[in-house]
Design an enzyme around this catalytic site. Structure first.
Site, PDB file in Angstrom:
ATOM      1  CG  ASN A   1      70.874   6.558  62.293  1.00 31.65           C
ATOM      2  OD1 ASN A   1      71.596   7.246  60.817  1.00 31.65           O
ATOM      3  ND2 ASN A   1      70.564   6.831  63.223  1.00 31.65           N
TER       4      ASN A   1
ATOM      5  CE  LYS B   1      60.216  -0.424  61.393  1.00 32.64           C
ATOM      6  NZ  LYS B   1      61.118  -0.621  60.575  1.00 32.64           N
TER       7      LYS B   1
ATOM      8  CE  LYS C   1      56.912   3.563  63.740  1.00 30.69           C
ATOM      9  NZ  LYS C   1      58.636   4.189  64.229  1.00 30.69           N
TER      10      LYS C   1
HETATM   11  N1  CTP Z   1      60.838   7.052  63.485  1.00 35.19           N
HETATM   12  C1  CTP Z   1      60.640   8.154  64.290  1.00 35.19           C
HETATM   13  N2  CTP Z   1      60.835   7.816  66.153  1.00 35.19           N
HETATM   14  C2  CTP Z   1      61.505   7.357  66.288  1.00 35.19           C
HETATM   15  C3  CTP Z   1      62.396   6.026  65.521  1.00 35.19           C
HETATM   16  C4  CTP Z   1      61.441   5.920  64.178  1.00 35.19           C
HETATM   17  O1  CTP Z   1      59.875   9.092  64.140  1.00 35.19           O
HETATM   18  N3  CTP Z   1      62.131   7.821  67.742  1.00 35.19           N
HETATM   19  C5  CTP Z   1      60.146   7.251  62.244  1.00 35.19           C
HETATM   20  C6  CTP Z   1      61.308   7.227  61.438  1.00 35.19           C
HETATM   21  O2  CTP Z   1      61.363   8.546  60.271  1.00 35.19           O
HETATM   22  C7  CTP Z   1      60.935   6.393  60.267  1.00 35.19           C
HETATM   23  C8  CTP Z   1      60.055   4.908  60.832  1.00 35.19           C
HETATM   24  O3  CTP Z   1      59.112   5.277  62.146  1.00 35.19           O
HETATM   25  O4  CTP Z   1      60.120   7.105  59.686  1.00 35.19           O
HETATM   26  C9  CTP Z   1      61.258   4.063  60.779  1.00 35.19           C
HETATM   27  O5  CTP Z   1      60.317   3.340  62.122  1.00 35.19           O
HETATM   28  P1  CTP Z   1      61.176   2.855  62.931  1.00 35.19           P
HETATM   29  O6  CTP Z   1      60.141   1.645  63.202  1.00 35.19           O
HETATM   30  O7  CTP Z   1      61.478   3.539  63.652  1.00 35.19           O
HETATM   31  O8  CTP Z   1      62.071   1.546  61.743  1.00 35.19           O
HETATM   32  P2  CTP Z   1      63.443   1.067  62.869  1.00 35.19           P
HETATM   33  O9  CTP Z   1      64.010   2.146  63.848  1.00 35.19           O
HETATM   34  O10 CTP Z   1      63.850   0.972  61.204  1.00 35.19           O
HETATM   35  O11 CTP Z   1      62.852   0.001  63.690  1.00 35.19           O
HETATM   36  P3  CTP Z   1      63.224  -1.406  63.809  1.00 35.19           P
HETATM   37  O12 CTP Z   1      64.550  -1.255  63.910  1.00 35.19           O
HETATM   38  O13 CTP Z   1      62.087  -1.579  65.048  1.00 35.19           O
HETATM   39  O14 CTP Z   1      62.863  -2.271  62.347  1.00 35.19           O
END
Ligand code: CTP
Length: 420
Positions: free
Chosen positions: A229, A359, A363
């Site tokens: 990304n 979130k 979390k």
């Molecule tokens: N994060 C993580 N591990 C993952 C995915 C995300 O630790 N596998 C952490 C990121 O570092 C950030 C937060 O979670 O602090 C983002 O939350 P997330 O729910 O994953 O956001 P998105 O990826 O944007 O999820 P969505 O696409 O469902 O909105």
């Protein structure tokens, strides 16, 4: 898209460098033309700038340009009839609050590390005893040369703020590490230094160990392709630098980025979400807090192929990739956080605050930093960010558009409130 430096300065912390006296040392490399942009950034922010240049630097950028932009005479000859004093370098160095050497060639770095003073710039560098910033620029093989590496180590060990070059296309035709950092990044580093002085932040976080993640993850599909990304890593790196400047011991776990590593931070590069997960799980129990700014991939290929995926036949049939979810590192940390402070990020396009709050709760975070892609100037490819912080007490803090370094200071302020 990188924002053009002229426009960028509007969002910068103008007051931080206002009235400050900046000596800009320019040595002879093609990046010398970037000195012009740097002078503009400092001048527009209200700083005074005086330039010291080597003879070779003036082959790349004219004295007239440097003098017109800085509004001051360029100092380039130790024995010039136009010098105000016979010890011009001493007078200049007493005048300057900071010295920024950009670009710094292998030659001037070597002279500085060895104590050689044989022209206006090298003499001034030795006479200067306040904060010096050095932004190297050279061919990638020169940058990797053992003697340059040794000299840079000497500079670092002696308190020089080294602004490591970026990787990319070099003017010599090579590709690699050696391109001088962009003027706006150098400007930010100097501003951050003055912020530290102005605010007298002290060592509020001394004795605290804090984990920070930054950048993207790359999930391999085959030996040559991956899912990634656009995260630049700048937000996480700025947070790590801010924490460090307040006395914390920082473990920075970074995906693949080309941002210069912050000084005095324990930095480990990882590639995949799996590697980031394993390292974070190891480090988090040793830490007092974590700020998870990485853009971790949510999905990865079920099984990365060992051989390169080939086009199938002449007809180019559709290719289907089976993806499986990655481990949610933050959620796993939330489950085992105990009394540690845990902060995450959310990048949203719709129902921003609602999504961020869910979130935060799911979390088990202490607070979450929300970036909305709908805000102009916020997101991966900008040097600026517009954040909203939501905390576990139901409070919402909205901030205006700021540089990522200033946003980092706001985030660390919030962390301090939860931690101390
Ligand atoms: N994060 C993580 N591990 C993952 C995915 C995300 O630790 N596998 C952490 C990121 O570092 C950030 C937060 O979670 O602090 C983002 O939350 P997330 O729910 O994953 O956001 P998105 O990826 O944007 O999820 P969505 O696409 O469902 O909105």
């Amino acid at each position: 898209m990188e924002v053009f430096p002229y426009r960028l300065f509007l969002y910068k912390s103008v007051h931080l460098v206002e009235g400050k006296k900046v000596i800009l040392g320019v040595s002879g490399g093609i990046a010398a033309y970037k000195a012009a942009f740097l002078i503009r950034l400092f001048k527009k922010a209200g700083a005074e700038v005086r330039v010291v240049a080597t003879r070779n630097a003036l082959e790349f950028i004219t004295k007239v340009s440097l003098e017109s932009l800085s509004g001051n005479r360029v100092y380039d000859e130790v024995f010039s009839p136009s010098n105000d004093y016979s010890t011009e370098h001493i007078a200049l160095c007493e005048w300057g609050d900071v010295f920024v050497l950009a670009p710094a060639t292998a030659n001037i770095i070597g002279k500085l590390a060895s104590g050689i003073a044989d022209d206006a710039l090298s003499t001034s560098l030795l006479a200067f005893n306040r904060q010096l910033f050095v932004a190297p620029a050279m061919n990638c093989n020169m940058y990797e040369h053992f003697s340059v590496k040794r000299n840079l180590r000497i500079l670092k060990d002696n308190g020089v703020d080294l602004i490591e070059p970026a990787e990319g296309y070099l003017a010599c035709g090579w590709e690699g590490k050696g391109r001088m950092q962009e003027p706006d990044l150098i400007f930010d580093r100097v501003s951050a230094f003055f912020r530290g002085i102005n605010e007298g932040k002290g060592n509020a976080l001394a004795g605290k160990r804090i984990l920070v993640t930054a950048g993207p993850t790359y999930e391999d599909i085959d030996p040559v392709r991956y899912i990634g990304n656009n995260s630049s890593g700048r937000m996480g790196y700025a947070i790590a630098a801010e924490l460090q400047s307040r006395g914390a011991k920082v473990d920075l776990v970074s995906g693949p980025v080309s941002v210069a590593p912050p000084e005095n931070v324990e930095l480990t590069y990882v590639r995949s979400s799996e590697q980031m997960h394993d390292l974070c799980m190891k480090l988090f129990p040793l830490c007092d807090a974590a700020i998870m700014a990485a853009a971790v991939a949510d999905y990865k290929a079920e099984k990365a192929r060992q051989e390169k995926i080939k086009k199938s036949g002449k007809t180019r049939d559709k290719l289907t990739l089976e993806l499986v979810p990655t481990k949610d590192i933050l959620a796993e940390m939330g489950r085992s956080k105990g009394s540690r402070v845990l902060a995450g990020f959310a990048l949203e396009t719709d129902n921003e605050e609602e999504n961020a709050r869910s979130k935060l709760q799911s979390k088990r975070l202490d607070f979450i930093v929300l970036n909305s892609l709908n805000d102009k100037g916020a997101g991966f490819s900008y040097s600026t960010n517009k954040i909203t912080i939501l905390d576990n007490k139901g409070e919402v803090f909205r901030y205006p558009l700021k540089s990522k370094e200033e946003a980092a200071a706001d985030i660390v302020d919030k962390l301090e409130k939860h931690l101390l």
